[in-house]
Scaffold this motif. Sequence first.
Motif, PDB file in Angstrom:
ATOM      1  N   SER A 194      98.453  94.172 105.015  1.00  0.00           N
ATOM      2  CA  SER A 194      99.574  94.484 105.897  1.00  0.00           C
ATOM      3  C   SER A 194      99.554  95.928 106.395  1.00  0.00           C
ATOM      4  CB  SER A 194     100.897  94.203 105.179  1.00  0.00           C
ATOM      5  OG  SER A 194     101.092  95.104 104.105  1.00  0.00           O
ATOM      6  N   LYS A 195      98.807  96.814 105.705  1.00  0.00           N
ATOM      7  CA  LYS A 195      98.794  98.226 106.093  1.00  0.00           C
ATOM      8  C   LYS A 195      97.538  98.636 106.857  1.00  0.00           C
ATOM      9  CE  LYS A 195     100.540  99.035 101.477  1.00  0.00           C
ATOM     10  NZ  LYS A 195     100.302  99.774 100.244  1.00  0.00           N
ATOM     11  N   LEU A 196      96.492  97.824 106.763  1.00  0.00           N
ATOM     12  CA  LEU A 196      95.206  98.220 107.342  1.00  0.00           C
ATOM     13  C   LEU A 196      95.202  98.102 108.866  1.00  0.00           C
ATOM     14  CD1 LEU A 196      92.847  96.483 104.767  1.00  0.00           C
ATOM     15  CD2 LEU A 196      93.115  98.963 105.094  1.00  0.00           C
ATOM     16  N   PRO A 197      94.412  98.941 109.557  1.00  0.00           N
ATOM     17  CA  PRO A 197      94.302  98.848 111.018  1.00  0.00           C
ATOM     18  C   PRO A 197      93.543  97.598 111.448  1.00  0.00           C
ATOM     19  CG  PRO A 197      92.799 100.511 110.150  1.00  0.00           C
ATOM     20  CD  PRO A 197      93.657 100.082 109.004  1.00  0.00           C
ATOM     21  N   ASP A 198      93.490  97.371 112.763  1.00  0.00           N
ATOM     22  CA  ASP A 198      92.963  96.118 113.312  1.00  0.00           C
ATOM     23  C   ASP A 198      91.472  95.908 113.083  1.00  0.00           C
ATOM     24  OD1 ASP A 198      95.476  95.505 114.173  1.00  0.00           O
ATOM     25  OD2 ASP A 198      95.170  96.216 116.234  1.00  0.00           O
ATOM     26  N   ASN A 199      90.732  96.978 112.759  1.00  0.00           N
ATOM     27  CA  ASN A 199      89.293  96.783 112.557  1.00  0.00           C
ATOM     28  C   ASN A 199      88.979  96.168 111.187  1.00  0.00           C
ATOM     29  OD1 ASN A 199      90.180  99.607 111.918  1.00  0.00           O
ATOM     30  ND2 ASN A 199      88.177  99.692 110.916  1.00  0.00           N
ATOM     31  N   PHE A 200      90.012  95.913 110.382  1.00  0.00           N
ATOM     32  CA  PHE A 200      89.824  95.197 109.119  1.00  0.00           C
ATOM     33  C   PHE A 200      90.269  93.753 109.293  1.00  0.00           C
ATOM     34  CE2 PHE A 200      89.640  99.531 107.691  1.00  0.00           C
ATOM     35  CZ  PHE A 200      88.737  99.497 106.635  1.00  0.00           C
ATOM     36  N   LEU A 201      89.479  92.844 108.738  1.00  0.00           N
ATOM     37  CA  LEU A 201      89.732  91.417 108.933  1.00  0.00           C
ATOM     38  C   LEU A 201      89.591  90.677 107.607  1.00  0.00           C
ATOM     39  CD1 LEU A 201      90.182  89.099 111.058  1.00  0.00           C
ATOM     40  CD2 LEU A 201      87.681  88.855 111.063  1.00  0.00           C
ATOM     41  N   ARG A 202      90.571  89.865 107.296  1.00  0.00           N
ATOM     42  CA  ARG A 202      90.485  89.034 106.090  1.00  0.00           C
ATOM     43  C   ARG A 202      89.648  87.805 106.414  1.00  0.00           C
ATOM     44  NH1 ARG A 202      95.364  88.462 101.868  1.00  0.00           N
ATOM     45  NH2 ARG A 202      94.203  87.582 100.120  1.00  0.00           N
ATOM     46  N   VAL A 203      88.554  87.614 105.672  1.00  0.00           N
ATOM     47  CA  VAL A 203      87.633  86.509 105.940  1.00  0.00           C
ATOM     48  C   VAL A 203      87.568  85.527 104.778  1.00  0.00           C
ATOM     49  CG1 VAL A 203      86.222  87.881 107.508  1.00  0.00           C
ATOM     50  CG2 VAL A 203      85.648  87.822 105.063  1.00  0.00           C
ATOM     51  N   HIS A 204      88.288  85.828 103.725  1.00  0.00           N
ATOM     52  CA  HIS A 204      88.327  84.975 102.536  1.00  0.00           C
ATOM     53  C   HIS A 204      89.607  85.329 101.793  1.00  0.00           C
ATOM     54  CE1 HIS A 204      87.303  83.430  98.512  1.00  0.00           C
ATOM     55  NE2 HIS A 204      86.454  82.630  99.129  1.00  0.00           N
ATOM     56  N   ARG A 205      90.093  84.409 101.001  1.00  0.00           N
ATOM     57  CA  ARG A 205      91.295  84.694 100.217  1.00  0.00           C
ATOM     58  C   ARG A 205      91.145  85.978  99.414  1.00  0.00           C
ATOM     59  NH1 ARG A 205      95.706  82.065  98.129  1.00  0.00           N
ATOM     60  NH2 ARG A 205      96.366  82.712  96.055  1.00  0.00           N
ATOM     61  N   SER A 206      89.934  86.284  98.975  1.00  0.00           N
ATOM     62  CA  SER A 206      89.718  87.438  98.104  1.00  0.00           C
ATOM     63  C   SER A 206      89.007  88.599  98.786  1.00  0.00           C
ATOM     64  CB  SER A 206      88.889  87.014  96.872  1.00  0.00           C
ATOM     65  OG  SER A 206      87.599  86.610  97.266  1.00  0.00           O
ATOM     66  N   GLY A 240      85.834  82.093 103.793  1.00  0.00           N
ATOM     67  CA  GLY A 240      86.550  80.898 103.371  1.00  0.00           C
ATOM     68  C   GLY A 240      86.747  79.947 104.543  1.00  0.00           C
ATOM     69  N   ARG A 241      86.815  78.669 104.261  1.00  0.00           N
ATOM     70  CA  ARG A 241      86.946  77.672 105.334  1.00  0.00           C
ATOM     71  C   ARG A 241      88.214  77.861 106.149  1.00  0.00           C
ATOM     72  NH1 ARG A 241      86.421  71.990 102.564  1.00  0.00           N
ATOM     73  NH2 ARG A 241      87.517  73.118 100.938  1.00  0.00           N
ATOM     74  N   SER A 242      89.308  78.254 105.501  1.00  0.00           N
ATOM     75  CA  SER A 242      90.575  78.383 106.221  1.00  0.00           C
ATOM     76  C   SER A 242      90.584  79.571 107.180  1.00  0.00           C
ATOM     77  CB  SER A 242      91.732  78.511 105.220  1.00  0.00           C
ATOM     78  OG  SER A 242      91.558  79.631 104.392  1.00  0.00           O
ATOM     79  N   TYR A 243      89.553  80.432 107.104  1.00  0.00           N
ATOM     80  CA  TYR A 243      89.469  81.595 107.997  1.00  0.00           C
ATOM     81  C   TYR A 243      88.483  81.353 109.140  1.00  0.00           C
ATOM     82  CZ  TYR A 243      92.010  83.865 104.244  1.00  0.00           C
ATOM     83  OH  TYR A 243      92.962  84.182 103.298  1.00  0.00           O
ATOM     84  N   ASN A 244      88.040  80.129 109.301  1.00  0.00           N
ATOM     85  CA  ASN A 244      87.031  79.783 110.308  1.00  0.00           C
ATOM     86  C   ASN A 244      87.480  80.169 111.718  1.00  0.00           C
ATOM     87  OD1 ASN A 244      84.728  78.561 111.510  1.00  0.00           O
ATOM     88  ND2 ASN A 244      85.863  76.668 111.807  1.00  0.00           N
ATOM     89  N   GLU A 245      88.688  79.776 112.106  1.00  0.00           N
ATOM     90  CA  GLU A 245      89.167  80.037 113.469  1.00  0.00           C
ATOM     91  C   GLU A 245      89.369  81.529 113.718  1.00  0.00           C
ATOM     92  OE1 GLU A 245      89.317  77.896 115.923  1.00  0.00           O
ATOM     93  OE2 GLU A 245      88.494  76.419 114.519  1.00  0.00           O
TER      94      GLU A 245
END
Length: 253
Positions: A194-206, A240-245
């Motif tokens: 929630s605090k990171l800038p836009d160049n960070f992306l969550r690609v897996h739950r962990s 993770g599969r849920s981050y595919n889109e």
Amino acid sequence: MNNPYKTLIIDDEPPARLRLQKLLENFTETFQIIGFAEDGLDAKEKIATLEPDLIFLDIEMPELTGFEMLEQLTTIPIVIFCTAYDQYSLQAFETNSVDYLLKPVRLERLQQTVDKLKLFRTQDISQNVMQLLKELSTQKEEKPMTSLTVKKGEKLIFLKLDEIRLFKADERYVKVISKDDSYLIEDALSSLESKLPDNFLRVHRSTIINKNHVKDIQKYFNSRFIITLKNSKQSTVTSGRSYNEVIKSWIAS
């Protein structure tokens, strides 16, 4: 309350659901487990059909997060969060009379929840939860951070976010990986996100990656990707599969 609370456990991780179920079996006078839900959409349907008095709710789930699911309910049961949010958010939960449990849930902490339930006024629950959601929404509008304080031995190091390649959840800690080194911090991945800038992306739950330090991306089976990062160890991450889109949208942009 003479009868036990009709209780629904909502968590997308089967081991977490099973662990909580076994812990709740120590308090059969307080909790009657009537079902389980494995994501936000499933939870919304189960709440409508089973009408639980109380839910144990994970926050980071596929389809709908715990917060998004709550916002779509017309009647909100008593909510006990099972999460890894940071201390600031936990204080908000307490202030609004909504209890929380940090994973992994422990028996002695659950006893405190049982004691707190005796003081609850059920008619205030919906109002308290909605106030909580408003406060957390306000928190999300804060400006993203630009650096991170990490500990190495006895020293505190101020690490610029530009130097960080990825964040990876490691049990109750988060591993921070830079170009040549790694560190452990006591924080929650969802709080960092929630605090990171836009160049960070969550690609897996962990896992959260720094898009600016991605070397290449390869398609992997089951709608996943293997992402290689630019650091001395050429770290790789399987999405993770849920981050595919989300990842496909980033690639296309």
